[in-house]
Design a protein around this motif. Structure first.
Motif, PDB file in Angstrom:
ATOM      1  N   ARG A 162      -7.902  -5.652   4.260  1.00  0.00           N
ATOM      2  CA  ARG A 162      -7.202  -5.992   3.019  1.00  0.00           C
ATOM      3  C   ARG A 162      -6.045  -5.044   2.744  1.00  0.00           C
ATOM      4  O   ARG A 162      -5.015  -5.436   2.239  1.00  0.00           O
ATOM      5  CB  ARG A 162      -8.191  -6.003   1.831  1.00  0.00           C
ATOM      6  CG  ARG A 162      -9.192  -7.153   1.846  1.00  0.00           C
ATOM      7  CD  ARG A 162      -8.520  -8.517   1.558  1.00  0.00           C
ATOM      8  NE  ARG A 162      -8.027  -8.575   0.178  1.00  0.00           N
ATOM      9  CZ  ARG A 162      -6.764  -8.815  -0.140  1.00  0.00           C
ATOM     10  NH1 ARG A 162      -5.868  -9.021   0.803  1.00  0.00           N
ATOM     11  NH2 ARG A 162      -6.386  -8.869  -1.388  1.00  0.00           N
ATOM     12  N   SER A 164      -4.313 -12.187  -0.729  1.00  0.00           N
ATOM     13  CA  SER A 164      -4.741 -12.667   0.580  1.00  0.00           C
ATOM     14  C   SER A 164      -4.007 -11.845   1.625  1.00  0.00           C
ATOM     15  O   SER A 164      -3.009 -11.190   1.336  1.00  0.00           O
ATOM     16  CB  SER A 164      -4.408 -14.160   0.701  1.00  0.00           C
ATOM     17  OG  SER A 164      -4.652 -14.613   2.003  1.00  0.00           O
ATOM     18  N   THR A 185      -3.245  -8.994   4.722  1.00  0.00           N
ATOM     19  CA  THR A 185      -3.285  -7.539   4.788  1.00  0.00           C
ATOM     20  C   THR A 185      -2.046  -6.968   4.109  1.00  0.00           C
ATOM     21  O   THR A 185      -0.921  -7.321   4.470  1.00  0.00           O
ATOM     22  CB  THR A 185      -3.292  -7.073   6.267  1.00  0.00           C
ATOM     23  OG1 THR A 185      -4.424  -7.636   6.917  1.00  0.00           O
ATOM     24  CG2 THR A 185      -3.329  -5.555   6.359  1.00  0.00           C
TER      25      THR A 185
END
Lengths: 279, 279
Positions: free
Chosen positions: A213, A272, A274
């Motif tokens: 993330r 949403s 990275t």
């Protein structure tokens, strides 16, 4: 400063009309003049997909490789100019226009938008002519792009540049996106989005749920292969993109986000994919 | 009002690099930022030449004719979009840039520059689909072109338009030049120049020295064929261009000049070719 999103759309989406159209519709909703607009300005950078390769095959133009890299000879340059700056760029622009987004498509020659030089192949058996008409970016004309954005246009950049001496050059779209994001950081609060078919940077390349993330320089150091190329948990093909991402952050870009083209709004909002940040 | 030259460059020049390069160099000298600049703004409209036909032949796309007119089917539209808006447009722009003229190349979709509709073939055996993706111009976005010109850009228009609903259309370059000249007459003192391989409107099509220096509506009435198509001293192929020229003059364009591409400066100054004026 106003927000600017520089969005790179990958080749697999370009090749697939059933994926491209919904992407462009969503892009126009977020950055067009409609009521649902995010209010941010946007530049879309597109790659070429397989259309140029297919056309080259049909025309009998052989694809040449030196040191494993594709060579842009004179015939290949004509083909990519036709496909990237003509067919793909103008179809994207016409679609965005139909969705209420006042797009303008440019090659790097138009308005001197992206100046480049012919790549020099230092250790190639073909010498300095090694890569043919491949261009490395020297400068993105930020004030020209700023003028267009301020006039209410959304810019769509094709991966064709020029050298200022009359020569068009074939240039990597990821690099154009990165250099554009860096150049525009003087005028805008810039986020750079690489949108493609994967969910983001993955810990396991075969598992979309293993998306990282948030990636900081420290975490990246842990995950990437050692300097000898050994180990590492990040897919090798992602490493150049990530090195470029951190370079962009060091040049004034606020964040870099990598993720699925189908989730553009979530990417823009950082919900949403990275998100790559400095520190 | 500032002066604006809308210059159409014909297909035979586009096809011949040895004629095109000197033409573009002279165009850049007259309208670029150099010391020899005329100070006037300019829009260059180019046709397609034979490159698209050749590419179509190589790709095995058959050229179709209905009622003697060429049909733009879906495959042909892809080819002309690649060749006109890609290859030709970007090479012209890159060359102009190298000569110190800050050109920007556009299709009609870019910035919604030229809006068109699919031509309807009233009496064609193929019905309304008769001409395929051929577009007739509805509107030229004068304020957008004015913004670009004011920012110091020279506009290079490819003969590809769009319908605002995502469809690109193949459009006659003479018509684009004429409609652009008419639309810009609200902002500029506009001259429209059709430059090609002939010295102007000729009394004898085989004799370049028979050029008509000045053509008024009254003189044109004397020279053109009767309404039944009989007689007339002007080459039949020139009649649509001349009818368009007088229509442009009736819509605010100051003068229309027809002549040799090699004599661009003399054309601009009215010292060469045929100058068409109202009254």
């Amino acid at each position: 400063m106003d927000k600017l999103l520089v969005v790179k759309i990958g080749g697999n989406i370009i090749d697939d009309e059933e994926k491209l159209s919904p992407f462009l519709k969503e892009f126009a909703r977020l950055f067009g003049s409609g009521a649902a607009s995010s209010g941010a300005k946007a530049i879309l950078v597109h790659g070429g997909g397989k259309l140029a390769t297919k056309l080259g095959e049909t025309l009998g133009v052989e694809q040449k490789l030196v040191d494993g890299r594709r060579i842009t000879d004179a015939e290949t340059l004509k083909i990519v100019t036709m496909v990237y700056a003509g067919l793909i760029n103008k179809n994207i622009v016409a679609q965005l226009q139909s969705y209420g987004c006042n797009a303008i498509g440019l090659s790097g020659a138009d308005g001197n938008a992206v100046l480049a030089h012919k790549r020099i192949a230092h250790n190639s058996p073909l010498g300095v002519e090694g890569y043919g008409f491949a261009g490395d970016v020297d400068e993105v004309n930020a004030s020209f792009l700023h003028t267009l954005l301020s006039a209410g246009n959304t810019v769509v950049l094709a991966p064709i540049t020029h050298n200022g001496k009359g020569q068009l050059l074939n240039t990597n779209a990821d690099t154009i996106a990165q250099e554009t994001a860096k150049a525009m950081a003087a005028h805008y609060d810039v986020s750079l989005i690489y949108s493609f078919e994967k969910a983001g940077v993955l810990l396991d390349v075969n598992d979309d749920s293993s998306v990282i993330r948030e990636l900081t320089p420290a975490y990246y150091e842990q995950l990437k292969p050692s300097s000898s190329g050994e180990g590492g948990r990040i897919f090798a093909g992602m490493i150049p993109k990530l090195d470029n991402a951190f370079a962009a952050l060091n040049s004034g870009v606020k964040k870099v986000i990598i993720g699925k083209a189908e989730e553009l709004e979530q990417l823009v909002e950082g919900k949403s994919g990275t998100t790559i940040i400095n520190g």
